[in-house]
Design a protein around this motif. Structure first.
Motif: not given
Length: 521
Positions: A80-88, A95-107
């Motif tokens: 919920t805190d990663v906007a599609k318009s954000a540069w990142y 990274a998430v798709q390749l399991e290189l990183a996870n969020g701080t929670s599920a959302t």
């Protein structure tokens, strides 16, 4: 001046120094080199902010660029805190798709939060595939008891490999934020490792990637293929009837185009799922020979690279006859020096697959294509995934018992189902949907997908006119988990049913997977 944390792609730098605030930085040389490699950028047009803490979004972007990944602009995200318009956005997705990183929670991903040293150690270890806990014995850091249990193995590993070190007092400082200049030093140490640097410059291994044509004109098919990583085209051109006669719908222009674009053409040969007509053809020696000879003539006439046999709904009693037909056809194809591949369904112990003698067929064909989808289908009494990871794992493990891995190709779906359920969760109906249609539904109803690691998929629900719907999502991340299965099992490649059913973003995700899973750090 731009806000801190925004990455700027610089084109030139005065006097070879791209930033005016790095002259006193201990990482000046590393910063300049990584800037020139397009791995590190600044916080403004002129500032690098070397002593500033690096954010989670920034650090992930640096790692992605180090690994030569592309942003993955998947429309499906749990955060919920990663906007599609954000540069990142695309960098985090990659990274998430390749399991290189996870969020701080599920959302939540907390993109603006500073990265701690132990978090950096975990992400670097994953990126460099240094996750073997065997060498994570112990570190000699004085503050090793302060290192979180989830990070201890990674800290030991990256320390052992010389990527991350402690301070002058012998502490690792696991909870301290890592700075932007520290990040530059870490990335430089990776690149100074000769074998790692060579791996990052290497090209992925070439695997077979089949794309089936369905519902598209030749021009449309060619356009979609150019956007994809498909290297083998399989147009639905031929159907075998009860007498062995083969209908010919060849578009020779596609063969010419394929050769020009260095693609192979394995034309599909179907039976229209007509069990009775197929039975009559297989039962008759004359009809079998007619089909084989006509198919051989078509291969020679059009200069095809191979055939892809897609016989479905074959009667269990025709098991021996189907093997005889494929044996005869394989002999003919070998004489023409072309490829023979055959599509088979997962063995679920039903009559639907009884006609497929995996072992016998595997000895004749060059490749067997395992159709890893339709786990739940129109008419299923229980709702569920079209192609869960566990379903494909079982299908692949079963066929590998009798067919060598180098002969097996895993077919993945570029389509899905939208399930309509009653209040008890029982199926009312299901609707066939393409991936763009799936993504539009999720967006329209603001559904928040939840990742299910055992299924290798997001699951999302929504209500329409008070009726409950559930979708087991197919997207870049789910397709990557199944692609990784093909890599782990050392299969010959993958196939996609069907080109035109995808959303365009999946191809950048799959190209990332091709690249990352071939690295052998």
């Amino acid at each position: 001046m731009l806000a801190a944390g925004v990455f700027i792609q610089h084109i030139s730098a005065d006097n070879g120094v791209p930033f005016d605030d790095i002259n006193t930085s201990y990482a000046k040389k590393e910063i300049i080199d990584l800037y020139n490699r397009n791995i590190l950028t600044g916080t403004s047009n002129t500032k690098f902010s070397p002593t500033q803490s690096i954010t989670r979004a920034e650090f992930i972007t640096v790692l992605d660029r180090l690994l030569k990944l592309d942003p993955a602009l998947s429309p499906v995200s749990p955060y919920t805190d990663v906007a599609k318009s954000a540069w990142y956005y695309g960098w985090i997705q990659a990274a998430v798709q390749l399991e290189l990183a996870n969020g701080t929670s599920a959302t939540t991903f907390a993109p603006a939060k500073a990265v701690t040293r132990q978090e950096a150690a975990v992400w670097i270890a994953k990126a460099l595939k240094q996750t073997n806990t065997a060498t994570a014995a112990q570190t000699n850091f004085k503050d090793r008891q302060q290192i979180a249990s989830w990070a201890s193995a990674a800290v030991a590993k990256v320390n052992d490999r010389g990527v991350m070190k402690g301070d002058n007092s012998g502490n690792f400082r696991p909870a301290d934020p890592i700075t932007r200049q520290e990040t530059a030093v870490l990335m430089d140490r990776v690149l100074q490792h000769t074998s790692w640097a060579a791996e990052l410059e290497s090209n992925p291994d070439k695997r077979i990637v089949i794309g089936w044509q369905y519902g598209l004109t030749t021009a449309q098919f060619e356009n979609h293929v150019l956007q994809s990583n498909v290297n083998t085209l399989s147009p639905r051109w031929y159907y075998v009837g009860k007498t062995g006669a083969v209908t010919d719908s060849t578009d020779a222009s596609l063969v010419t185009w394929a050769k020009k674009n260095k693609k192979q053409v394995w034309a599909m040969v179907g039976n229209r799922s007509d069990q009775e007509a197929t039975h009559q053809m297989l039962l008759s020696t004359t009809a079998r020979n007619t089909a084989v000879n006509q198919l051989a003539a078509l291969v020679s006439k059009y200069g095809l690279d191979g055939l892809n046999i897609d016989f479905e709904n074959v009667a269990a009693e025709d098991r021996v006859y189907l093997t005889s037909f494929i044996t005869l056809l394989a002999e003919k194809m070998r004489s023409l020096d072309v490829i023979l591949s055959m599509d088979v369904s997962p063995d679920l112990g039903t009559d639907w697959t009884e006609a497929f003698d995996y072992a016998a067929l595997g000895k004749q064909v060059n490749y067997m294509v395992m159709m890893g989808y339709d786990e739940h289908y129109d008419g299923s009494q229980v709702p569920g995934s079209n192609a869960s990871l566990s379903y494909d794992q079982k299908a692949v493990n079963t066929i590998l018992k009798v067919v060598p891995s180098q002969k097996v190709i895993l077919a993945l779906p570029l389509y899905n189902r939208d399930w309509t359920l009653n209040q008890k969760g029982t199926v009312l109906s299901s609707q066939y949907i393409t991936l763009p249609e799936q993504n539009q539904i999720i967006s329209s109803y603001a559904s928040r997908p939840v990742w299910n690691p055992s299924l290798g998929q997001y699951v999302a629900g929504y209500s329409k006119q008070a009726i409950k719907h559930t979708i087991w999502i197919e997207d870049g991340r789910s397709l990557i988990t199944k692609y990784n299965l093909a890599v782990t099992k050392k299969l010959a490649g993958v196939a996609y049913w069907y080109i035109g059913g995808e959303s365009s973003d999946v191809w950048s995700s799959l190209r990332n997977a091709e690249k990352f899973y071939d690295y052998t750090f």
